[in-house]
Scaffold this motif. Structure first.
Motif, PDB file in Angstrom:
ATOM      1  N   TRP A  14       0.817  -1.204   0.000  1.00  0.00           N
ATOM      2  CA  TRP A  14       0.000   0.000   0.000  1.00  0.00           C
ATOM      3  C   TRP A  14       0.860   1.267   0.000  1.00  0.00           C
ATOM      4  N   ARG A  18       0.208   4.138  -2.569  1.00  0.00           N
ATOM      5  CA  ARG A  18      -0.182   5.455  -2.069  1.00  0.00           C
ATOM      6  C   ARG A  18       0.667   6.546  -2.717  1.00  0.00           C
ATOM      7  N   VAL A  43      -5.423  -0.275  -4.059  1.00  0.00           N
ATOM      8  CA  VAL A  43      -4.857  -0.322  -2.712  1.00  0.00           C
ATOM      9  C   VAL A  43      -3.797  -1.408  -2.609  1.00  0.00           C
ATOM     10  N   VAL A  44      -4.133  -2.600  -3.072  1.00  0.00           N
ATOM     11  CA  VAL A  44      -3.207  -3.730  -2.984  1.00  0.00           C
ATOM     12  C   VAL A  44      -3.499  -4.692  -4.123  1.00  0.00           C
ATOM     13  N   HIS A  54      -4.264  -6.007   4.225  1.00  0.00           N
ATOM     14  CA  HIS A  54      -4.676  -4.621   3.984  1.00  0.00           C
ATOM     15  C   HIS A  54      -6.175  -4.406   4.212  1.00  0.00           C
ATOM     16  N   ILE A  63      -6.171   3.543   5.596  1.00  0.00           N
ATOM     17  CA  ILE A  63      -6.294   3.584   4.136  1.00  0.00           C
ATOM     18  C   ILE A  63      -7.532   4.387   3.746  1.00  0.00           C
ATOM     19  N   MET A  83     -11.095  -2.068  -2.675  1.00  0.00           N
ATOM     20  CA  MET A  83     -10.145  -2.399  -1.618  1.00  0.00           C
ATOM     21  C   MET A  83     -10.768  -3.503  -0.778  1.00  0.00           C
TER      22      MET A  83
END
Length: 273
Positions: A14, A18, A43-44, A54, A63, A83
């Motif tokens: 992440w 980000r 996000v992942v 996550h 997040i 996510m």
């Protein structure tokens, strides 16, 4: 009013994603109001362990706080393509799309309905989302300054009745965040997106992951399509932004001149819970 699809390469970390997102959001056009769609798995993007690590409960966690802050900072409507989110009182998670308004308030969420359990002739070969995720159960439509938003995620794109149901409930813009594989993307991504725009007389915003993570190659080719099925803007490869002005009058003219929703002899049987 402007529509934006953000295309990016994502990893299993992440913190890296980000940084990528922050850099791309700094490149947004200055016009407001602005609707920004992020890809699925922004996000992942990785194995089951990475995804589980996550996961957050809805409305909780750093997040989601970051996405809320970005929506406020950039004064945008921000749609997180997906996510992982925990399911209350269950040992399971959803792939969830989150919608934030320009004040950073989460105004809706959608749990992915159709899970990608298929075999593909690529370097990964076998995809089983149901090993990690549980399927959602409800449609999601959200009123916004841009019109009524109908949410979906990736594999949902193959199920026309979902989008018919969204249109029946007033959708004007269909959101399609995705991580389409290169094989299926090359074969079907664009024609499916254009079909959903044409048959429902909606704008379609499609934001995709691009590049390869591990053994999984993704297609990219983010685009924005108008209600007549014309591709108004696109980005085949690389990270970047796809932007297009929203023409609500164009949408209404198409629907008035060819009122297919009124002519339809069949209706979906979907019911919201």
């Amino acid at each position: 009013m402007q529509l934006v699809a953000l295309q990016m390469h994502a990893s299993s970390i992440w913190a890296d994603n980000r940084c990528t997102l922050a850099s791309l959001l700094e490149q947004l056009p200055s016009a407001r109001p602005l609707l920004v769609l992020l890809p699925e798995n922004a996000v992942v993007f990785g194995n089951r362990e990475a995804v589980l690590s996550h996961a957050e409960y809805l409305g909780e966690g750093p997040i989601q706080a970051q996405f809320s802050d970005w929506a406020k900072q950039h004064n945008i409507w921000l749609v997180v393509g997906s996510m992982p989110t925990h399911i209350e009182h269950q040992d399971a998670i959803h792939a969830t799309s989150l919608v934030y308004n320009e004040q950073g308030q989460r105004v809706g969420h959608y749990h992915k309905l159709h899970l990608f359990d298929v075999d593909v002739a690529d370097s990964q070969g076998r995809y089983r989302e149901s090993d990690t995720f549980s399927a959602g159960e409800e449609l999601c439509l959200i009123d916004s300054p841009f019109g009524r938003l109908g949410l979906s995620i990736c594999y949902d794109l193959r199920f026309a009745h979902l989008y018919n149901a969204l249109r029946e409930q007033g959708a004007e813009i269909l959101l399609v965040p995705a991580a389409f594989t290169q094989v299926t993307g090359q074969a079907h991504w664009q024609p499916l997106l254009q079909a959903r725009a044409i048959e429902n007389q909606c704008y379609v915003i499609a934001a995709g992951l691009v590049g390869e993570q591990g053994s999984r190659p993704t297609w990219g080719h983010s685009m924005i399509i108008d209600p007549w099925g014309e591709i108004k803007a696109s980005l085949a490869t690389g990270s970047g932004l796809v932007t297009c002005p929203l023409d609500s009058a164009h949408l209404m003219n198409i629907r008035r001149q060819m009122p297919v929703a009124e002519h339809a002899r069949f209706s979906t049987t979907w019911r919201n819970k």
